[in-house]
Design a protein around this motif. Structure first.
Motif, mmCIF file in Angstrom:
data_model
loop_
_atom_site.group_PDB
_atom_site.id
_atom_site.type_symbol
_atom_site.label_atom_id
_atom_site.label_comp_id
_atom_site.label_asym_id
_atom_site.label_seq_id
_atom_site.Cartn_x
_atom_site.Cartn_y
_atom_site.Cartn_z
ATOM 1 N N ARG A 1 0.709 -1.126 -0.032
ATOM 2 C CA ARG A 1 0.065 -0.078 0.019
ATOM 3 C C ARG A 1 0.979 1.230 -0.048
ATOM 4 O O ARG A 1 1.991 1.275 0.202
ATOM 5 N N GLY A 2 0.087 2.354 -0.048
ATOM 6 C CA GLY A 2 0.924 3.723 0.258
ATOM 7 C C GLY A 2 1.291 3.951 1.663
ATOM 8 O O GLY A 2 0.841 3.294 2.523
ATOM 9 N N ILE A 3 1.854 5.029 1.895
ATOM 10 C CA ILE A 3 2.408 5.448 3.089
ATOM 11 C C ILE A 3 1.003 5.847 4.374
ATOM 12 O O ILE A 3 1.477 5.157 5.141
ATOM 13 N N TYR A 4 -0.219 5.891 3.817
ATOM 14 C CA TYR A 4 -1.273 6.022 4.628
ATOM 15 C C TYR A 4 -2.195 4.710 4.704
ATOM 16 O O TYR A 4 -3.310 5.009 5.044
ATOM 17 N N GLY A 5 -1.603 3.664 4.144
ATOM 18 C CA GLY A 5 -2.354 2.337 4.380
ATOM 19 C C GLY A 5 -3.307 2.222 3.270
ATOM 20 O O GLY A 5 -3.260 2.801 1.916
ATOM 21 N N GLU A 6 -4.443 1.345 3.473
ATOM 22 C CA GLU A 6 -5.311 0.949 2.543
ATOM 23 C C GLU A 6 -5.864 2.084 1.866
ATOM 24 O O GLU A 6 -6.541 3.051 2.330
ATOM 25 N N GLY A 7 -5.833 2.151 0.308
ATOM 26 C CA GLY A 7 -6.609 3.028 -0.325
ATOM 27 C C GLY A 7 -5.660 4.096 -0.654
ATOM 28 O O GLY A 7 -5.991 4.972 -1.370
ATOM 29 N N SER A 8 -4.353 4.125 -0.098
ATOM 30 C CA SER A 8 -3.515 5.402 -0.416
ATOM 31 C C SER A 8 -2.506 5.014 -1.416
ATOM 32 O O SER A 8 -2.099 3.742 -1.802
ATOM 33 N N GLU A 9 -2.047 5.981 -2.307
ATOM 34 C CA GLU A 9 -1.218 5.723 -3.547
ATOM 35 C C GLU A 9 0.224 5.992 -3.016
ATOM 36 O O GLU A 9 0.636 6.683 -2.047
ATOM 37 N N ALA A 10 1.098 5.128 -3.570
ATOM 38 C CA ALA A 10 2.458 4.964 -3.202
ATOM 39 C C ALA A 10 2.996 6.056 -3.911
ATOM 40 O O ALA A 10 3.322 6.036 -5.158
ATOM 41 N N VAL A 11 3.682 6.994 -3.345
ATOM 42 C CA VAL A 11 4.233 7.982 -4.018
ATOM 43 C C VAL A 11 5.582 8.355 -3.326
ATOM 44 O O VAL A 11 6.103 7.825 -2.351
ATOM 45 N N GLY A 12 6.600 9.140 -4.095
ATOM 46 C CA GLY A 12 8.079 9.209 -3.651
ATOM 47 C C GLY A 12 8.653 7.986 -3.535
ATOM 48 O O GLY A 12 9.454 7.890 -2.588
ATOM 49 N N ASN A 13 8.205 6.624 -4.334
ATOM 50 C CA ASN A 13 8.979 5.379 -4.198
ATOM 51 C C ASN A 13 8.952 4.954 -2.616
ATOM 52 O O ASN A 13 9.665 4.082 -2.310
ATOM 53 N N LEU A 14 7.805 5.310 -2.045
ATOM 54 C CA LEU A 14 7.650 4.859 -0.557
ATOM 55 C C LEU A 14 6.462 3.728 -0.711
ATOM 56 O O LEU A 14 5.482 4.125 -1.223
ATOM 57 N N PHE A 15 6.678 2.520 -0.287
ATOM 58 C CA PHE A 15 5.962 1.607 -0.154
ATOM 59 C C PHE A 15 5.663 0.799 1.189
ATOM 60 O O PHE A 15 6.648 0.593 1.783
ATOM 61 N N GLN A 16 4.383 0.447 1.584
ATOM 62 C CA GLN A 16 4.253 0.110 2.791
ATOM 63 C C GLN A 16 3.736 -1.282 2.664
ATOM 64 O O GLN A 16 2.733 -1.694 1.966
ATOM 65 N N ILE A 17 4.508 -2.321 3.219
ATOM 66 C CA ILE A 17 4.493 -3.688 2.811
ATOM 67 C C ILE A 17 3.930 -4.299 4.230
ATOM 68 O O ILE A 17 4.617 -4.065 5.166
ATOM 69 N N SER A 18 2.793 -5.028 4.289
ATOM 70 C CA SER A 18 2.387 -5.646 5.471
ATOM 71 C C SER A 18 1.590 -6.987 5.146
ATOM 72 O O SER A 18 1.328 -7.428 3.855
ATOM 73 N N ASN A 19 1.505 -7.580 6.359
ATOM 74 C CA ASN A 19 0.599 -8.972 6.169
ATOM 75 C C ASN A 19 -0.739 -8.976 5.827
ATOM 76 O O ASN A 19 -1.359 -7.810 6.124
ATOM 77 N N GLN A 20 -1.133 -9.556 4.933
ATOM 78 C CA GLN A 20 -2.606 -9.774 4.511
ATOM 79 C C GLN A 20 -3.459 -10.526 5.277
ATOM 80 O O GLN A 20 -4.655 -10.513 5.423
ATOM 81 N N ILE A 21 -2.895 -11.605 5.817
ATOM 82 C CA ILE A 21 -3.382 -12.730 6.276
ATOM 83 C C ILE A 21 -3.509 -12.545 7.957
ATOM 84 O O ILE A 21 -2.464 -12.301 8.459
ATOM 85 N N THR A 22 -4.425 -12.539 8.645
ATOM 86 C CA THR A 22 -4.589 -12.591 10.168
ATOM 87 C C THR A 22 -4.926 -13.599 10.859
ATOM 88 O O THR A 22 -4.976 -13.955 12.103
ATOM 89 N N LEU A 23 -5.642 -14.449 10.168
ATOM 90 C CA LEU A 23 -6.328 -15.695 10.598
ATOM 91 C C LEU A 23 -5.732 -16.965 9.965
ATOM 92 O O LEU A 23 -5.299 -17.101 8.734
#
Length: 355
Positions: free
Chosen positions: A209-231
């Motif tokens: 995702r982008g810097i502000y999480g879900e729905g945000s755009e990745a700008v400035g070559n900044l990428f937020q990488i997180s787990n998708q599975i919690t169960l």
């Protein structure tokens, strides 16, 4: 200490630019979502019920000897601050857009260094967030689980033996854990490897995702990488998976940077210097352009091509140039065009101090 300093100062602890691999990993965040048993989730709760949640959860942190190493906690009720201050807290990643816009009896509890942010009556009753500089997944998880244990000792969580912790959104059910790293990956973008890397990430239970999480755009070559599975996975498995994948991405980015230096040093240097010059002298600067040129300068400093501002200043500028903070800083309500002028002014002034 006044709570106003949380919205008047842009620099948070996670922006300090220290921590492991901080030239690539800007920050690490671990967040756990919890709800109280026998009370409706925030979206269905009455004002009286959400008020009870607020009172019970804020009371947990009072007189806790185990938390002395964190220093005092500061509680900010969202109905006691204006919309601009809420926006600044979102831009600093201390609260979510959902808490700022839709919460009833919403609040955030912050440590003085802003490394801990505890949101109350957001999408869930309780969201504990630990935000660290650099690549510190295990350290952030250790702090988050310690706080989680303290709350669980004082209140009863909504929990199901088969499904785990119950949350408003089904994608958080189970562990309720979201762990993420915010990464600066300009070399992978420039060498056109980024899509292949991100595609591989999505196949191992992670999302980008982008810097502000879900729905945000990745700008400035900044990428937020997180787990998708919690169960279906334990907390330890989630943390280890993120740590392992992030380590591989760091290695790919380092290799891509070496390739840029060996094959295109002159062109990369020219790009870095052009961006630094434009940032230093431009009179008008749109948000996306600012993010991209700040990314260029950050890369130039990291590669030793430019004796420029430290990473803490670059991180701070990423927040200071956001719409909410610009208006807070200059004390004016601005339209889009006015923000572009003040953004350029702020960048010029900041970079001139670093020369």
């Amino acid at each position: 200490m006044s709570n106003l300093r949380f919205t008047e100062q842009a620099l948070s602890e996670w922006m300090r630019g220290n921590g492991q691999d901080s030239d690539i990993v800007i920050s690490t965040r671990v967040r756990v979502a919890r709800n109280l048993q026998h009370l409706p989730f925030p979206l269905l709760a009455t004002g009286e019920q959400s008020g009870e949640v607020l009172e019970r959860l804020t009371g947990v942190l009072k007189d806790q000897e185990e938390l002395q190493d964190l220093g005092p906690f500061h509680t900010i009720r969202l109905d006691e601050i204006d919309g601009l201050d809420k926006r600044v807290l979102v831009e600093k990643r201390l609260i979510s857009p959902s808490l700022a816009d839709e919460s009833r009896n919403g609040a955030v509890i912050l440590t003085e260094d802003e490394s801990v942010s505890i949101m109350i009556n957001e999408e869930d009753h309780l969201r504990i967030q630990c935000l660290y500089p650099g690549f510190q997944v295990h350290e952030a998880w250790e702090r988050a689980t310690k706080l989680d244990d303290l709350f669980e000792a004082k209140v009863d969580y909504a929990f199901d033996d088969k499904r785990g912790y119950l949350t408003s959104c089904p994608t958080n059910v189970g562990t309720g854990l979201r762990a993420s790293v915010m990464m600066h990956l300009p070399a992978l973008v420039m060498t056109q490897q980024i899509n292949r890397i991100l595609s591989a990430v999505s196949q191992v239970g992670l999302t980008v995702r982008g810097i502000y999480g879900e729905g945000s755009e990745a700008v400035g070559n900044l990428f937020q990488i997180s787990n998708q599975i919690t169960l279906g996975q334990t907390e330890s498995e989630i943390i280890e998976n993120l740590h392992s994948v992030a380590m591989q991405i760091i290695e790919h980015e380092k290799n891509a940077r070496e390739r840029l230096i060996s094959e295109s040093k002159l062109r990369i240097t020219d790009r870095v210097m052009r961006s630094y010059g434009i940032l230093s002298y431009a009179e008008v600067m749109e948000s996306k352009e600012a993010a991209q040129r700040l990314s260029d300068v950050r890369l130039g400093v990291d590669l030793g091509l430019l004796n420029g501002p430290p990473s803490s200043v670059m991180n701070e500028l990423n927040v200071m140039t956001q719409p909410g903070f610009l208006q807070k800083r200059f004390g004016e309500t601005m339209n889009h065009n006015e923000r572009d002028v003040y953004r350029a002014k702020l960048i010029r002034e900041t970079l001139s101090k670093e020369q």
